[in-house]
Design a protein around this motif. Structure first.
Motif, mmCIF file in Angstrom:
data_model
loop_
_atom_site.group_PDB
_atom_site.id
_atom_site.type_symbol
_atom_site.label_atom_id
_atom_site.label_comp_id
_atom_site.label_asym_id
_atom_site.label_seq_id
_atom_site.Cartn_x
_atom_site.Cartn_y
_atom_site.Cartn_z
ATOM 1 N N GLU A 245 -3.622 2.717 -6.654
ATOM 2 C CA GLU A 245 -3.970 3.390 -7.903
ATOM 3 C C GLU A 245 -4.760 4.663 -7.666
ATOM 4 O OE1 GLU A 245 -5.501 0.759 -11.028
ATOM 5 O OE2 GLU A 245 -4.670 -0.941 -9.923
ATOM 6 N N SER A 246 -5.245 4.874 -6.433
ATOM 7 C CA SER A 246 -5.975 6.109 -6.122
ATOM 8 C C SER A 246 -5.828 6.439 -4.647
ATOM 9 C CB SER A 246 -7.466 5.977 -6.474
ATOM 10 O OG SER A 246 -8.158 5.268 -5.459
ATOM 11 N N GLY A 247 -5.980 7.728 -4.332
ATOM 12 C CA GLY A 247 -5.926 8.148 -2.943
ATOM 13 C C GLY A 247 -7.051 7.566 -2.120
ATOM 14 N N TYR A 248 -8.241 7.418 -2.719
ATOM 15 C CA TYR A 248 -9.371 6.819 -2.011
ATOM 16 C C TYR A 248 -9.045 5.405 -1.559
ATOM 17 C CZ TYR A 248 -13.008 10.353 -2.991
ATOM 18 O OH TYR A 248 -13.784 11.493 -3.020
ATOM 19 N N ASP A 249 -8.406 4.620 -2.436
ATOM 20 C CA ASP A 249 -8.065 3.245 -2.082
ATOM 21 C C ASP A 249 -7.069 3.201 -0.934
ATOM 22 O OD1 ASP A 249 -9.719 1.912 -3.855
ATOM 23 O OD2 ASP A 249 -8.251 1.893 -5.467
ATOM 24 N N ALA A 250 -6.111 4.126 -0.941
ATOM 25 C CA ALA A 250 -5.124 4.173 0.140
ATOM 26 C C ALA A 250 -5.801 4.427 1.478
ATOM 27 C CB ALA A 250 -4.083 5.258 -0.154
ATOM 28 N N MET A 251 -6.723 5.377 1.510
ATOM 29 C CA MET A 251 -7.420 5.695 2.752
ATOM 30 C C MET A 251 -8.322 4.544 3.179
ATOM 31 S SD MET A 251 -8.266 9.737 2.000
ATOM 32 C CE MET A 251 -8.806 10.105 3.676
ATOM 33 N N ALA A 252 -8.961 3.883 2.206
ATOM 34 C CA ALA A 252 -9.822 2.744 2.524
ATOM 35 C C ALA A 252 -9.005 1.610 3.138
ATOM 36 C CB ALA A 252 -10.544 2.265 1.267
ATOM 37 N N TYR A 253 -7.821 1.339 2.565
ATOM 38 C CA TYR A 253 -6.961 0.280 3.098
ATOM 39 C C TYR A 253 -6.585 0.587 4.544
ATOM 40 C CZ TYR A 253 -3.042 -2.993 3.473
ATOM 41 O OH TYR A 253 -2.197 -3.993 3.883
ATOM 42 N N HIS A 254 -6.214 1.826 4.810
ATOM 43 C CA HIS A 254 -5.844 2.231 6.174
ATOM 44 C C HIS A 254 -7.008 1.991 7.125
ATOM 45 C CE1 HIS A 254 -4.948 4.974 9.542
ATOM 46 N NE2 HIS A 254 -3.670 4.857 9.187
ATOM 47 N N ASP A 265 3.172 4.387 10.628
ATOM 48 C CA ASP A 265 4.586 4.695 10.499
ATOM 49 C C ASP A 265 5.061 4.387 9.078
ATOM 50 O OD1 ASP A 265 6.974 5.633 11.634
ATOM 51 O OD2 ASP A 265 7.710 3.598 11.942
ATOM 52 N N ALA A 266 4.103 4.458 8.116
ATOM 53 C CA ALA A 266 4.385 4.069 6.737
ATOM 54 C C ALA A 266 4.106 5.223 5.778
ATOM 55 C CB ALA A 266 3.543 2.851 6.359
ATOM 56 N N VAL A 267 4.455 4.999 4.512
ATOM 57 C CA VAL A 267 4.162 5.950 3.444
ATOM 58 C C VAL A 267 3.108 5.346 2.538
ATOM 59 C CG1 VAL A 267 5.077 7.088 1.391
ATOM 60 C CG2 VAL A 267 6.423 7.052 3.472
ATOM 61 N N PHE A 268 2.065 6.116 2.243
ATOM 62 C CA PHE A 268 1.018 5.692 1.323
ATOM 63 C C PHE A 268 1.170 6.485 0.027
ATOM 64 C CE2 PHE A 268 -0.453 4.069 5.234
ATOM 65 C CZ PHE A 268 -1.391 3.076 4.968
ATOM 66 N N LEU A 269 1.153 5.780 -1.089
ATOM 67 C CA LEU A 269 1.341 6.400 -2.393
ATOM 68 C C LEU A 269 0.140 6.138 -3.282
ATOM 69 C CD1 LEU A 269 4.968 5.126 -3.148
ATOM 70 C CD2 LEU A 269 4.349 7.311 -2.107
ATOM 71 N N SER A 270 -0.182 7.103 -4.128
ATOM 72 C CA SER A 270 -1.153 6.895 -5.195
ATOM 73 C C SER A 270 -0.540 7.351 -6.505
ATOM 74 C CB SER A 270 -2.453 7.670 -4.945
ATOM 75 O OG SER A 270 -3.261 7.653 -6.106
ATOM 76 N N THR A 271 -0.629 6.486 -7.501
ATOM 77 C CA THR A 271 -0.135 6.844 -8.831
ATOM 78 C C THR A 271 -1.190 7.602 -9.623
ATOM 79 O OG1 THR A 271 -0.866 4.725 -9.763
ATOM 80 C CG2 THR A 271 1.373 4.832 -8.863
ATOM 81 N N HIS A 293 4.730 -2.630 -0.431
ATOM 82 C CA HIS A 293 3.448 -3.338 -0.400
ATOM 83 C C HIS A 293 2.630 -2.887 -1.610
ATOM 84 C CE1 HIS A 293 4.135 -4.498 3.900
ATOM 85 N NE2 HIS A 293 4.849 -3.369 3.866
ATOM 86 N N LEU A 294 2.381 -3.796 -2.533
ATOM 87 C CA LEU A 294 1.702 -3.472 -3.789
ATOM 88 C C LEU A 294 0.217 -3.766 -3.628
ATOM 89 C CD1 LEU A 294 4.405 -5.142 -6.054
ATOM 90 C CD2 LEU A 294 4.292 -2.762 -5.268
ATOM 91 N N CYS A 295 -0.573 -2.708 -3.523
ATOM 92 C CA CYS A 295 -1.995 -2.829 -3.194
ATOM 93 C C CYS A 295 -2.864 -2.360 -4.361
ATOM 94 C CB CYS A 295 -2.320 -2.008 -1.949
ATOM 95 S SG CYS A 295 -1.264 -2.386 -0.521
#
Length: 422
Positions: A245-254, A265-271, A293-295
């Motif tokens: 739901e946010s770019g911050y969450d994507a980076m935190a997950y990584h 080797d994946a794609v990270f998306l933020s809506t 992967h629904l995070c």
């Protein structure tokens, strides 16, 4: 009857009435000069940190320590998940219309989709209106400029470098002459290179909170996403897609999963907030067979987004909503009209998919650990969503309770000893 306007809603609906409708309770013990409203857990205990204070004029409220005021309109638009009328992807104006008409006991034509609101210019996003700073791996000075936006989020320099190609600092000067700079996650329509918007976050204030989060004016929020392809392959050849739901969450997950080599080797998306049908469709058209992967956040809204994705991927036509009791009601419009009500207490995504006839192993739900609302909160160890306490605060409070209990017991023993002596 003439159409009601935003001004009608603000004048005729009390902000305290709206807070109660959103699930808050008047905190009579607060002792503040102005009324405060808190949320209670299942055992009627106050959820710490979840409080709104009504302003002096009685027309707005704010959530301390931030001093951003919400009136009736902005409160509904920025907290849509608090109202039963909310459906993922729906127009926020439509939501305001439904909630306010209900509170005013005014009949509303179900076909009426808009309310009378102040006219706004149809602004088209233009990247040329911004001065941009890129995160340059070969330029330490450029990297330092991003530091203040990530420090309070706990996101390390190594993580920033992993996403370097997908970060910007965007500055714009407004008519009042002031220049504002935000961390920007550039949004694109899947399959196209043009930047169609920016997911923005401000520099944290003195309390360490981001004072602003939103999207740049004119952003294509319905189709655009932040697409961070960390692989060396074109988007259509990537096997794993991670939704946030946010770019911050994507980076935190990584950052929370440093030993998962496949993440690089994946794609990270933020809506950039509530996921929409066109955002799902844009990626599914390009990556129909990838592992998705629904995070999303660990709350009912996040679960609803995951179910929406699974239904849309299955090609079903549907509508759904959450009831006051926390049940997920799904209306299957694919073949006739079928309605199912499913409890969501256990957040069991697989069981829900099974109930609605979807058995798709490539839809993978990943939730933050129990007690954390989102991935950035988990990275920081910041929030226990059931009690509102951080883990350290809970530990400190238990220690205080133990100390107080021991002191009380010692005092009572002293009293009994003194009484026997007399």
């Amino acid at each position: 009857m003439s159409e009601l306007t935003y001004e009608d809603f603000k004048q005729r609906i009390d902000i305290q009435e709206l807070l109660v409708d959103a699930g808050y309770h008047l905190n009579k013990r607060d002792g503040l000069r102005y009324p405060s409203y808190v949320r209670l857990d299942s055992e009627n205990r106050r959820i710490r940190g979840d409080k709104f204070i009504v302003t002096g004029n009685g027309l707005c409220c704010f959530r301390p320590p931030e001093r951003k005021n919400y009136n009736v309109i902005s409160f509904i638009k920025e907290h849509p998940e608090m109202f039963s009328e909310y459906r993922p992807g729906m127009s926020k104006d439509r939501l305001v219309n439904l909630v306010c008409h209900r509170l005013l006991n005014q009949p509303l034509d179900d076909n009426e989709a808009k309310i009378m609101s102040p006219k706004q210019e149809n602004v088209r996003f233009n990247l040329n209106n911004y001065q941009l700073v890129h995160f340059d791996l070969d330029d330490w000075d450029s990297q330092k400029k991003f530091y203040s936006y990530f420090k309070n989020r706990g996101i390390t320099l190594d993580t920033q470098r992993a996403f370097a190609d997908h970060l910007l600092l965007a500055s714009t000067t407004r008519e009042n002459g002031k220049t504002y700079t935000h961390l920007a996650f550039p949004m694109r329509v899947p399959g196209k290179e043009e930047i169609v918007g920016l997911e923005e976050r401000s520099r944290p204030n003195l309390e360490g909170k981001s004072a602003y989060k939103g999207k740049a004016a004119g952003s294509n929020s319905s189709e655009g996403l932040w697409i961070a392809n960390l692989s060396d392959r074109p988007l259509e050849y990537v096997k794993d897609v991670y939704w946030f739901e946010s770019g911050y969450d994507a980076m935190a997950y990584h950052q929370l999963h440093p030993n998962k080599d496949e993440l690089n080797d994946a794609v990270f998306l933020s809506t950039g907030g509530t996921p929409g049908e066109k955002q799902f469709a844009g990626i599914l058209d390009i990556l129909p067979h990838a592992n998705h992967h629904l995070c999303f956040d660990r709350d009912q809204a996040g679960l609803l987004y995951a179910v929406n994705f699974a239904l849309q991927r299955e090609g079903q036509k549907f509508s759904n909503y959450l009831t006051d009791k926390g049940n997920l009601v799904i209306r299957d419009l694919t073949d006739g009209y079928k309605r199912k009500s499913i409890p969501t207490e256990d957040m069991d995504f697989k069981e829900i998919c099974k109930t609605i006839g979807i058995d798709e192993p490539q839809n993978l739900l990943h939730l933050p650990k129990d007690g954390y609302k989102d991935w950035n909160d988990q990275l920081l160890g910041r929030r226990n969503i059931e009690t509102g306490h951080t883990i350290n605060e809970l530990k400190e409070e238990r220690e205080k309770e133990t100390t107080l209990s021991n002191q009380t017991e010692e005092t009572e023993n002293e009293r009994h000893t003194a009484h026997r002596r007399r």
